[in-house]
Design a protein around this motif. Structure first.
Motif, PDB file in Angstrom:
ATOM      1  N   PHE A 181       0.918  -1.251   0.047  1.00 39.97           N
ATOM      2  CA  PHE A 181       0.079   0.130   0.103  1.00 39.97           C
ATOM      3  C   PHE A 181       1.027   1.255   0.221  1.00 39.97           C
ATOM      4  O   PHE A 181       0.570   2.232  -0.797  1.00 39.97           O
ATOM      5  CB  PHE A 181      -0.967   0.024   1.176  1.00 39.97           C
ATOM      6  CG  PHE A 181      -2.085  -1.241   1.139  1.00 39.97           C
ATOM      7  CD1 PHE A 181      -2.977  -1.126   0.140  1.00 39.97           C
ATOM      8  CD2 PHE A 181      -1.819  -2.203   2.019  1.00 39.97           C
ATOM      9  CE1 PHE A 181      -3.798  -2.172   0.381  1.00 39.97           C
ATOM     10  CE2 PHE A 181      -2.794  -3.426   1.879  1.00 39.97           C
ATOM     11  CZ  PHE A 181      -3.802  -3.251   0.960  1.00 39.97           C
ATOM     12  N   ALA A 182       1.948   1.334   0.719  1.00 37.72           N
ATOM     13  CA  ALA A 182       2.904   2.584   0.852  1.00 37.72           C
ATOM     14  C   ALA A 182       3.548   2.525  -0.525  1.00 37.72           C
ATOM     15  O   ALA A 182       3.773   3.766  -1.187  1.00 37.72           O
ATOM     16  CB  ALA A 182       3.930   2.286   1.802  1.00 37.72           C
ATOM     17  N   VAL A 199      -6.012   6.055 -11.009  1.00 36.34           N
ATOM     18  CA  VAL A 199      -7.478   5.350 -10.741  1.00 36.34           C
ATOM     19  C   VAL A 199      -7.205   4.084  -9.953  1.00 36.34           C
ATOM     20  O   VAL A 199      -7.937   3.815  -9.019  1.00 36.34           O
ATOM     21  CB  VAL A 199      -8.411   4.818 -12.151  1.00 36.34           C
ATOM     22  CG1 VAL A 199      -9.399   4.470 -11.900  1.00 36.34           C
ATOM     23  CG2 VAL A 199      -8.710   6.206 -12.907  1.00 36.34           C
ATOM     24  N   PHE A 200      -6.337   3.044 -10.371  1.00 36.18           N
ATOM     25  CA  PHE A 200      -5.995   1.754  -9.708  1.00 36.18           C
ATOM     26  C   PHE A 200      -5.525   1.856  -8.338  1.00 36.18           C
ATOM     27  O   PHE A 200      -5.806   1.220  -7.591  1.00 36.18           O
ATOM     28  CB  PHE A 200      -5.825   0.676 -10.725  1.00 36.18           C
ATOM     29  CG  PHE A 200      -6.711   0.167 -11.616  1.00 36.18           C
ATOM     30  CD1 PHE A 200      -7.433  -0.949 -11.351  1.00 36.18           C
ATOM     31  CD2 PHE A 200      -7.173   0.962 -12.555  1.00 36.18           C
ATOM     32  CE1 PHE A 200      -8.435  -1.469 -12.034  1.00 36.18           C
ATOM     33  CE2 PHE A 200      -8.096   0.213 -13.580  1.00 36.18           C
ATOM     34  CZ  PHE A 200      -8.751  -0.832 -13.279  1.00 36.18           C
ATOM     35  N   GLY A 201      -4.525   2.691  -8.277  1.00 37.03           N
ATOM     36  CA  GLY A 201      -3.788   3.102  -7.123  1.00 37.03           C
ATOM     37  C   GLY A 201      -4.814   3.696  -6.228  1.00 37.03           C
ATOM     38  O   GLY A 201      -4.857   3.357  -5.018  1.00 37.03           O
ATOM     39  N   THR A 249      -6.921   1.088  -4.840  1.00 41.45           N
ATOM     40  CA  THR A 249      -6.278   0.089  -3.971  1.00 41.45           C
ATOM     41  C   THR A 249      -6.120   0.817  -2.526  1.00 41.45           C
ATOM     42  O   THR A 249      -6.428   0.009  -1.390  1.00 41.45           O
ATOM     43  CB  THR A 249      -4.894  -0.169  -4.339  1.00 41.45           C
ATOM     44  OG1 THR A 249      -4.766  -0.726  -5.777  1.00 41.45           O
ATOM     45  CG2 THR A 249      -3.935  -0.834  -3.389  1.00 41.45           C
ATOM     46  N   LEU A 250      -5.881   1.911  -2.439  1.00 39.43           N
ATOM     47  CA  LEU A 250      -5.600   2.752  -0.990  1.00 39.43           C
ATOM     48  C   LEU A 250      -6.816   2.939  -0.476  1.00 39.43           C
ATOM     49  O   LEU A 250      -6.977   2.875   0.922  1.00 39.43           O
ATOM     50  CB  LEU A 250      -4.766   4.036  -1.323  1.00 39.43           C
ATOM     51  CG  LEU A 250      -3.372   3.913  -1.924  1.00 39.43           C
ATOM     52  CD1 LEU A 250      -2.795   5.236  -2.085  1.00 39.43           C
ATOM     53  CD2 LEU A 250      -2.254   2.972  -1.271  1.00 39.43           C
ATOM     54  N   LYS A 268      -2.795  -5.018  -8.481  1.00 38.52           N
ATOM     55  CA  LYS A 268      -2.399  -6.046  -9.276  1.00 38.52           C
ATOM     56  C   LYS A 268      -3.112  -6.105 -10.618  1.00 38.52           C
ATOM     57  O   LYS A 268      -2.384  -6.831 -11.700  1.00 38.52           O
ATOM     58  CB  LYS A 268      -2.545  -7.439  -8.392  1.00 38.52           C
ATOM     59  CG  LYS A 268      -1.519  -7.360  -7.027  1.00 38.52           C
ATOM     60  CD  LYS A 268      -1.874  -8.505  -6.316  1.00 38.52           C
ATOM     61  CE  LYS A 268      -0.973  -8.533  -5.100  1.00 38.52           C
ATOM     62  NZ  LYS A 268      -1.459  -9.819  -4.193  1.00 38.52           N
ATOM     63  N   LEU A 269      -4.287  -5.733 -10.474  1.00 36.57           N
ATOM     64  CA  LEU A 269      -5.047  -5.827 -11.806  1.00 36.57           C
ATOM     65  C   LEU A 269      -4.564  -4.769 -12.922  1.00 36.57           C
ATOM     66  O   LEU A 269      -4.755  -4.832 -14.106  1.00 36.57           O
ATOM     67  CB  LEU A 269      -6.677  -5.535 -11.573  1.00 36.57           C
ATOM     68  CG  LEU A 269      -7.314  -6.980 -11.307  1.00 36.57           C
ATOM     69  CD1 LEU A 269      -8.875  -6.536 -10.943  1.00 36.57           C
ATOM     70  CD2 LEU A 269      -7.608  -7.791 -12.301  1.00 36.57           C
TER      71      LEU A 269
END
Length: 199
Positions: free
Chosen positions: A32-33, A69-71, A74-75, A84-85
C-alpha cells in the motif's frame, strides 16, 4: 511537430524510475505504501518528461491515468487486487486498441510508439499485430502470476521480469523494422498509400 529528443538515460529514468520506487518502498514497507509512492513517482515522471521535451507519450499518459485510478482504489478500499489488476487492464487495453484498429484497417502502433519508425503499410500492419499479441500475452501472464504467487513475487516480476521481456521482444522486432523501412526519399511518395494505416 518536432519534439525535443531527450537523452536516452533520461527516457530510461522516467520509465524505470517509478518501478524502482515501487519495488524499494514495497521491500521497506508494504504494497500500500509502495502504491502511493508509485502514483507520486508516475506523476513526477510525466511532469519531468513534459518539462524536458514539451511532450508526453500517449502510452505514458494512458498508463499514468490507469495507475492513478487503480492506485486510488487500492488505497481507498485497502485492497491489493486493484493494483495487481492494473497491468492486466493496461495490456488488455493496448491489445484491444491495436487489434481493433487492424480490424478497421488502421494501425495505431505509430501513435503509441510516438512514430519512432517510417515503415511501409504492410510493415505497420505486421508490427501492430505482433505488439497486439504481445500485450495480450502479457495480460494473461500478469493474471497467472498475481493469482498464483505471493505479493512480493509479483512485485519482483513486475519490476525485474516485465521490463526485460518487453525489451527482448522489442529488440526482436528490429529485423522487421529494417525490412519494411521507408527511406526519406520514398516516404513522401508513399504517404497517400499509407493513409489510414499510419493514423
Amino acid at each position: 511537430m518536432d519534439k525535443t529528443q531527450p537523452h536516452p538515460l533520461f527516457k530510461l529514468a522516467t520509465e524505470l524510475g517509478p518501478l524502482l520506487v515501487f519495488f524499494f518502498v514495497n521491500a521497506k514497507f508494504n504494497l500500500f505504501a509502495a502504491t502511493g509512492a508509485f502514483m507520486v513517482a508516475i506523476v513526477v515522471a510525466m511532469i519531468a518528461s513534459y518539462v524536458v521535451t514539451r511532450h508526453i507519450p500517449i502510452m505514458a499518459i494512458v498508463t499514468g491515468v490507469i495507475v492513478l485510478v487503480f492506485g486510488t482504489l487500492t488505497l481507498v478500499l485497502h485492497d491489493e487486487t486493484f493494483i495487481k489488476l492494473k497491468p492486466t487492464i493496461i495490456y488488455g487495453l493496448f491489445a484491444a486498441i491495436l487489434g481493433g484498429g487492424l480490424l478497421f484497417g488502421r494501425s495505431f502502433i505509430a501513435v503509441m510508439f510516438d512514430q519512432m519508425f517510417n515503415l511501409t503499410p504492410q510493415g505497420w500492419r505486421i508490427l501492430t499485430l505482433r505488439w497486439a499479441l504481445f500485450f495480450a500475452g502479457m495480460a494473461v501472464l500478469n493474471e497467472i502470476v498475481w493469482r498464483t504467487q505471493s505479493t512480493d513475487f509479483w512485485v519482483n516480476f513486475k519490476v525485474f521480469g516485465v521490463t526485460p521481456i518487453t525489451m527482448i521482444f522489442a529488440i526482436a522486432q528490429m529485423p522487421l523494422t529494417k525490412r519494411y523501412h521507408l527511406e526519406p526519399a520514398s516516404l513522401e511518395a508513399s504517404e497517400a498509400e499509407a493513409g489510414d494505416v499510419r493514423k
